[in-house]
Design a protein around this motif. Structure first.
Motif, mmCIF file in Angstrom:
data_model
loop_
_atom_site.group_PDB
_atom_site.id
_atom_site.type_symbol
_atom_site.label_atom_id
_atom_site.label_comp_id
_atom_site.label_asym_id
_atom_site.label_seq_id
_atom_site.Cartn_x
_atom_site.Cartn_y
_atom_site.Cartn_z
ATOM 1 N N THR A 1 0.890 -1.350 0.001
ATOM 2 C CA THR A 1 -0.012 0.074 -0.099
ATOM 3 C C THR A 1 0.645 1.290 0.202
ATOM 4 O O THR A 1 2.015 1.235 0.312
ATOM 5 C CB THR A 1 -0.899 0.186 1.299
ATOM 6 N N ARG A 2 0.480 2.395 -0.546
ATOM 7 C CA ARG A 2 0.881 3.650 -0.419
ATOM 8 C C ARG A 2 1.659 3.905 1.031
ATOM 9 O O ARG A 2 1.108 3.659 2.177
ATOM 10 C CB ARG A 2 0.045 4.786 -0.504
ATOM 11 N N LEU A 3 2.987 4.510 0.941
ATOM 12 C CA LEU A 3 3.840 4.655 2.267
ATOM 13 C C LEU A 3 3.662 6.273 2.495
ATOM 14 O O LEU A 3 3.469 7.069 1.552
ATOM 15 C CB LEU A 3 5.191 4.121 2.106
ATOM 16 N N PHE A 4 3.679 6.734 3.577
ATOM 17 C CA PHE A 4 4.306 7.947 4.008
ATOM 18 C C PHE A 4 5.588 8.451 3.393
ATOM 19 O O PHE A 4 6.487 7.532 3.487
ATOM 20 C CB PHE A 4 4.196 8.324 5.446
ATOM 21 N N ALA A 5 5.684 9.596 3.180
ATOM 22 C CA ALA A 5 6.971 9.891 2.386
ATOM 23 C C ALA A 5 8.154 9.928 3.261
ATOM 24 O O ALA A 5 9.357 9.655 2.821
ATOM 25 C CB ALA A 5 6.741 11.718 2.049
ATOM 26 N N GLN A 6 7.932 10.037 4.629
ATOM 27 C CA GLN A 6 9.288 9.806 5.486
ATOM 28 C C GLN A 6 9.475 8.447 5.789
ATOM 29 O O GLN A 6 10.569 8.161 6.302
ATOM 30 C CB GLN A 6 8.902 10.688 6.942
ATOM 31 N N GLU A 7 8.645 7.520 5.450
ATOM 32 C CA GLU A 7 9.079 6.047 5.707
ATOM 33 C C GLU A 7 10.087 5.548 4.866
ATOM 34 O O GLU A 7 10.241 5.963 3.606
ATOM 35 C CB GLU A 7 8.011 5.216 5.717
ATOM 36 N N LYS A 8 11.215 4.799 5.578
ATOM 37 C CA LYS A 8 12.170 4.095 4.915
ATOM 38 C C LYS A 8 11.777 3.066 4.148
ATOM 39 O O LYS A 8 11.111 2.107 4.964
ATOM 40 C CB LYS A 8 13.422 3.919 5.825
ATOM 41 N N ILE A 9 11.958 2.684 3.022
ATOM 42 C CA ILE A 9 11.621 1.525 2.355
ATOM 43 C C ILE A 9 12.629 0.403 2.680
ATOM 44 O O ILE A 9 13.864 0.598 2.503
ATOM 45 C CB ILE A 9 11.454 1.445 0.829
ATOM 46 N N LYS A 10 12.193 -0.657 3.185
ATOM 47 C CA LYS A 10 13.135 -1.768 3.356
ATOM 48 C C LYS A 10 13.559 -2.546 2.202
ATOM 49 O O LYS A 10 12.808 -3.237 1.538
ATOM 50 C CB LYS A 10 12.507 -2.771 4.609
ATOM 51 N N VAL A 11 14.953 -2.523 1.704
ATOM 52 C CA VAL A 11 15.249 -3.078 0.552
ATOM 53 C C VAL A 11 16.488 -4.128 0.776
ATOM 54 O O VAL A 11 17.451 -3.886 1.584
ATOM 55 C CB VAL A 11 15.836 -2.071 -0.344
ATOM 56 N N ALA A 12 16.224 -5.389 0.361
ATOM 57 C CA ALA A 12 16.962 -6.260 0.611
ATOM 58 C C ALA A 12 17.751 -6.788 -1.058
ATOM 59 O O ALA A 12 17.044 -6.719 -1.935
ATOM 60 C CB ALA A 12 16.778 -7.532 1.278
ATOM 61 N N ALA A 13 18.900 -7.090 -1.132
ATOM 62 C CA ALA A 13 19.392 -7.593 -2.401
ATOM 63 C C ALA A 13 20.052 -8.960 -2.240
ATOM 64 O O ALA A 13 20.742 -9.148 -1.309
ATOM 65 C CB ALA A 13 20.521 -6.688 -3.052
ATOM 66 N N VAL A 14 20.137 -9.781 -3.387
ATOM 67 C CA VAL A 14 20.775 -10.991 -3.492
ATOM 68 C C VAL A 14 21.490 -11.084 -4.631
ATOM 69 O O VAL A 14 21.125 -10.855 -5.721
ATOM 70 C CB VAL A 14 19.629 -12.243 -3.416
ATOM 71 N N TYR A 15 22.846 -11.215 -4.665
ATOM 72 C CA TYR A 15 23.713 -11.129 -5.685
ATOM 73 C C TYR A 15 24.543 -12.473 -5.582
ATOM 74 O O TYR A 15 25.035 -13.058 -4.829
ATOM 75 C CB TYR A 15 24.734 -9.908 -5.549
ATOM 76 N N THR A 16 24.662 -12.943 -7.166
ATOM 77 C CA THR A 16 25.259 -14.358 -7.196
ATOM 78 C C THR A 16 26.941 -14.057 -7.508
ATOM 79 O O THR A 16 27.412 -14.985 -7.431
ATOM 80 C CB THR A 16 24.809 -14.793 -8.393
ATOM 81 N N VAL A 17 27.471 -12.772 -7.551
ATOM 82 C CA VAL A 17 28.666 -12.658 -7.613
ATOM 83 C C VAL A 17 29.079 -11.794 -6.446
ATOM 84 O O VAL A 17 28.160 -11.024 -5.587
ATOM 85 C CB VAL A 17 28.922 -11.969 -8.834
ATOM 86 N N PRO A 18 30.453 -11.241 -6.535
ATOM 87 C CA PRO A 18 30.977 -10.283 -5.595
ATOM 88 C C PRO A 18 30.215 -8.834 -5.595
ATOM 89 O O PRO A 18 29.983 -8.414 -6.689
ATOM 90 C CB PRO A 18 32.602 -10.322 -5.540
ATOM 91 N N PHE A 19 30.253 -8.096 -4.488
ATOM 92 C CA PHE A 19 29.766 -6.608 -4.585
ATOM 93 C C PHE A 19 30.690 -6.050 -5.771
ATOM 94 O O PHE A 19 30.017 -5.135 -6.347
ATOM 95 C CB PHE A 19 30.030 -5.899 -3.425
ATOM 96 N N GLU A 20 31.916 -6.199 -5.909
ATOM 97 C CA GLU A 20 32.644 -5.422 -6.818
ATOM 98 C C GLU A 20 32.678 -5.673 -8.295
ATOM 99 O O GLU A 20 33.020 -5.218 -9.156
ATOM 100 C CB GLU A 20 34.170 -5.624 -6.260
ATOM 101 N N GLN A 21 31.804 -6.766 -8.814
ATOM 102 C CA GLN A 21 31.914 -7.384 -10.025
ATOM 103 C C GLN A 21 31.096 -6.062 -10.582
ATOM 104 O O GLN A 21 30.078 -5.462 -10.183
ATOM 105 C CB GLN A 21 31.142 -8.969 -10.084
ATOM 106 N N GLN A 22 31.205 -5.808 -11.869
ATOM 107 C CA GLN A 22 30.968 -4.830 -12.421
ATOM 108 C C GLN A 22 29.421 -4.367 -12.653
ATOM 109 O O GLN A 22 28.738 -3.502 -12.034
ATOM 110 C CB GLN A 22 31.190 -4.546 -14.276
ATOM 111 N N TRP A 23 28.685 -5.441 -12.855
ATOM 112 C CA TRP A 23 27.224 -5.253 -13.219
ATOM 113 C C TRP A 23 26.509 -4.878 -11.599
ATOM 114 O O TRP A 23 25.871 -4.135 -11.628
ATOM 115 C CB TRP A 23 26.576 -6.681 -13.756
ATOM 116 N N VAL A 24 26.908 -5.965 -10.875
ATOM 117 C CA VAL A 24 26.357 -5.901 -9.425
ATOM 118 C C VAL A 24 26.689 -4.757 -8.738
ATOM 119 O O VAL A 24 26.067 -4.024 -7.996
ATOM 120 C CB VAL A 24 26.743 -7.167 -8.638
ATOM 121 N N SER A 25 27.916 -4.065 -9.108
ATOM 122 C CA SER A 25 28.387 -3.079 -8.397
ATOM 123 C C SER A 25 27.774 -1.879 -8.550
ATOM 124 O O SER A 25 27.409 -0.958 -7.717
ATOM 125 C CB SER A 25 29.974 -2.616 -8.930
#
Length: 345
Positions: free
Chosen positions: A35-59
């Motif tokens: 549902t719609r969020l209030f402007a001040q609310e932080k959205i909780k984001v999680a990421a799942v990567y198959t390679v290291p953070f420094e790999q070009q695309w994922v970085s």
């Protein structure tokens, strides 16, 4: 951050399998979306990567997400080096913990990822994918790095700098995400170097194997290449050691290779992520093609500054690049999107 098991990532070359994990029973209604969020609310984001953070695309994903976190827009956690066999489990654990947006790249686990999304209709999923958006899973939006505009411009520069008219290209896998960039690059090269330019095209069968990419690049240099298209890490190292030039991809590494990397097609994931966050806040996130936000006219890609090569690239070529860039941004020039596998010529 939860403790997840990590493993090495080896993505299969085939991404064009039929979706099996999402059938008629996976149809969802938009009513299940956040549902719609209030402007001040932080959205909780999680990421799942198959390679290291420094790999070009994922970085680029990681950089944009961390910037949004520092700006106070989101909470952000991420797991790197998740094997394909573990990917579904990690996605589900994040969904169970109440994350509102799950970000990642599911090229090797298309079926499984969409099945997870179908099980969590209240969660938004923004995933790198070769498949189009599917209304049967309205909370799953695919994206891709459509940076063919910038790749074409980098090809114009490369064509002006080659002396042997022999250029090597080293990629990970011959899949659309790589193929379209190579084709655009070669199109630019031909416009400034001529149609008789020779291209050596090779794929190393990995998204992150710098030693193998370097070895492949050495072979292309031995076969006469004086400029290398560095789609993978390791290629610029080979170019530096042998005294030839390189063209970067996705991230700018000229500071590390000041006498080697001439130009780079940069990818900026911020427009893609910003669009998703705004839709989540409005409660309107849905299955849609987010790949368009990587286009140059959307601010999703650009040619990096020439930097140390500013005075080495001919003025007439810099003028041509500027004219072509203006035409792309205005919509008067549309760079072809060619997803077929490029061949040596």
């Amino acid at each position: 951050m939860p403790s997840f098991s990590k493993g090495s990532s080896v993505m299969p070359i085939s991404r064009r399998r039929l979706l099996q994990g999402v059938g008629a029973g996976a149809a969802l209604s938009l009513a299940g979306l956040p549902t719609r969020l209030f402007a001040q609310e932080k959205i909780k984001v999680a990421a799942v990567y198959t390679v290291p953070f420094e790999q070009q695309w994922v970085s680029r994903l990681h950089l944009a997400a961390n910037a949004a976190k520092e700006a106070g827009e989101i909470e952000y956690v991420a797991t790197e080096n998740v094997s394909n066999t573990d990917y579904e489990r990690v996605m589900r654990e994040y969904a169970e913990q109440g994350y509102q947006l799950i970000l990642g790249e599911v090229f090797g686990v298309e079926d499984e990822a969409r099945a997870v999304a179908a099980d969590y209709p209240e969660v938004a999923f923004l995933m790198g994918s070769s498949f189009p958006a599917d209304d049967a899973v309205p909370n799953f939006a695919p994206f891709d790095n459509y940076i063919q505009d910038a790749s074409y411009l980098s090809g114009l520069v490369a064509g002006a700098m080659t002396k042997t008219k022999n250029i090597g290209l080293v990629g990970g896998f011959p899949i659309p995400e790589v193929n379209r960039l190579m084709h655009a690059f070669m199109q630019g090269v031909r416009e400034t170097a001529g149609d008789d330019t020779k291209f050596q095209v090779a794929f190393i069968g990995s998204w992150f194997d710098p030693p193998k990419a370097k070895e492949t690049a050495f072979a292309q240099i031995d076969a006469g290449a004086d400029i290398l298209y560095a789609e993978r890490f390791g290629v610029s190292d080979a170019a530096k050691e042998r005294g030839v030039l390189a063209i970067g991809n996705v991230i700018d590494t000229q500071s590390e290779y000041p006498e080697t990397v001439v130009a780079t097609a940069l990818w900026d994931f911020k427009p893609t992520l910003d669009k998703a966050l705004s839709e989540i806040r409005a409660g309107t996130f849905k299955a849609a093609d987010y790949g368009v936000y990587s286009f140059m006219k959307e601010g999703g890609c650009a040619l990096a500054p020439l930097g140390t090569f500013e005075d080495k690239v001919p003025d007439e070529v810099k003028k041509l690049v500027a004219e072509k860039e203006e035409a792309i941004r205005s919509g008067n020039l549309v760079v072809e999107i060619n997803d077929t596998e490029p061949k040596s010529s």
